[in-house]
Design a protein around this motif. Structure first.
Motif, PDB file in Angstrom:
ATOM      1  N   ARG A   3     -31.756 -41.949  18.785  1.00 33.81           N
ATOM      2  CA  ARG A   3     -30.984 -43.053  19.338  1.00 33.81           C
ATOM      3  C   ARG A   3     -31.890 -44.243  19.643  1.00 33.81           C
ATOM      4  O   ARG A   3     -33.059 -44.071  19.993  1.00 33.81           O
ATOM      5  N   ASP A  17     -27.021 -43.963  15.930  1.00 31.41           N
ATOM      6  CA  ASP A  17     -26.685 -43.974  17.350  1.00 31.41           C
ATOM      7  C   ASP A  17     -25.211 -44.321  17.565  1.00 31.41           C
ATOM      8  O   ASP A  17     -24.496 -43.631  18.294  1.00 31.41           O
ATOM      9  N   GLY A  68     -15.535 -44.995  27.892  1.00 26.17           N
ATOM     10  CA  GLY A  68     -16.602 -44.010  27.792  1.00 26.17           C
ATOM     11  C   GLY A  68     -16.233 -42.706  28.467  1.00 26.17           C
ATOM     12  O   GLY A  68     -15.104 -42.507  28.919  1.00 26.17           O
ATOM     13  N   TYR A 120     -25.294 -39.591  36.885  1.00 26.48           N
ATOM     14  CA  TYR A 120     -24.159 -39.729  35.971  1.00 26.48           C
ATOM     15  C   TYR A 120     -22.965 -39.005  36.568  1.00 26.48           C
ATOM     16  O   TYR A 120     -23.094 -37.879  37.054  1.00 26.48           O
ATOM     17  N   THR A 141     -28.358 -46.458  23.003  1.00 28.76           N
ATOM     18  CA  THR A 141     -27.765 -45.738  24.134  1.00 28.76           C
ATOM     19  C   THR A 141     -28.836 -44.943  24.883  1.00 28.76           C
ATOM     20  O   THR A 141     -29.964 -44.820  24.423  1.00 28.76           O
ATOM     21  N   ASP A 142     -28.435 -44.414  26.000  1.00 23.76           N
ATOM     22  CA  ASP A 142     -29.380 -43.705  26.871  1.00 23.76           C
ATOM     23  C   ASP A 142     -29.730 -42.334  26.312  1.00 23.76           C
ATOM     24  O   ASP A 142     -29.021 -41.800  25.468  1.00 23.76           O
ATOM     25  N   PHE A 199     -27.055 -39.459  26.110  1.00 28.55           N
ATOM     26  CA  PHE A 199     -25.718 -39.996  25.808  1.00 28.55           C
ATOM     27  C   PHE A 199     -24.991 -39.055  24.849  1.00 28.55           C
ATOM     28  O   PHE A 199     -25.577 -38.550  23.899  1.00 28.55           O
TER      29      PHE A 199
END
Length: 202
Positions: A143, A129, A163, A178, A146-147, A150
């Motif tokens: 992952r 990840d 980011g 987002y 993180t989402d 991502f």
């Protein structure tokens, strides 16, 4: 406590003897032994470290990725990504650090050690990840921190500190949205103010 636990030099010699030609490098610093093995010998070396009578590292206690791209001069001449594992022998009361470098910087791949130590599962997912290191043979490599959507790997040295996107809950849409990052990149230099005789200094 075993004699090896008291004398790390004996652990170094025992590990070197067990690994033989699978050993690329072995170092003793600050009372800790670190070995480096090649990617093609990684699984075989780890099995030896678990099973050899003078090693008996029954437990994997940590595994992480490392990005050496801006780490002094280390990353300039050699591979960029490494996997570092810490092993523990409960029966012999000794610890060992194992390092293996990924041969390909563009697509870093290392065999998974989940078949040797089940506890490596989430550690390898974390390294995947955060660094994008692929663990070949892992049965659920996805992952973990993180989402879901991502993009990128946030512990890589070239990942921007701010980011790529920011998220917020939109009350009207009743969902998380987002959006591109709105923070302007800037460098912050702290300003230090000291009073006269601060801390007894003149």
């Amino acid at each position: 406590m075993t004699d090896i636990a008291i004398h790390p030099e004996k652990l170094r010699d025992a590990v070197a003897g067990a690994l033989g030609d699978k050993l690329r490098e072995i170092r003793l610093a600050l009372g800790e032994v670190t070995v480096v093995v090649a990617a093609e010998d990684y699984l075989a070396a780890m099995e030896i470290l678990r099973d050899a009578p003078q090693c008996r590292f029954e437990q994997l206690i940590d595994l992480c990725g490392v990005d050496y791209s801006t780490y002094g001069e280390v990353g300039t001449d050699g591979p960029r990504y490494a996997v570092v594992t810490h092993l523990l022998s409960l029966s012999l009361n000794q610890r060992l650090r194992v390092k293996v470098f990924c041969p390909d910087d563009d697509f870093p791949v290392i065999p998974s050690v989940t078949g040797i130590w089940n506890g490596a599962n989430w550690f390898e997912r974390e390294a995947f990840d955060l660094y994008g290191i692929v663990f070949d043979g892992h049965n659920d490599l996805r992952r973990i921190l993180t989402d879901y959507g991502f993009i990128g790997h946030p512990f890589r040295k070239d990942f921007p500190l701010s980011g790529h996107v920011e998220m917020r809950y939109d009350a009207e849409q009743r969902r998380v949205v987002y959006e591109p990052v709105t923070i302007e990149p800037r460098e912050i230099t702290p300003r230090i103010i000291r009073e006269d005789n601060y801390g007894g200094l003149h």
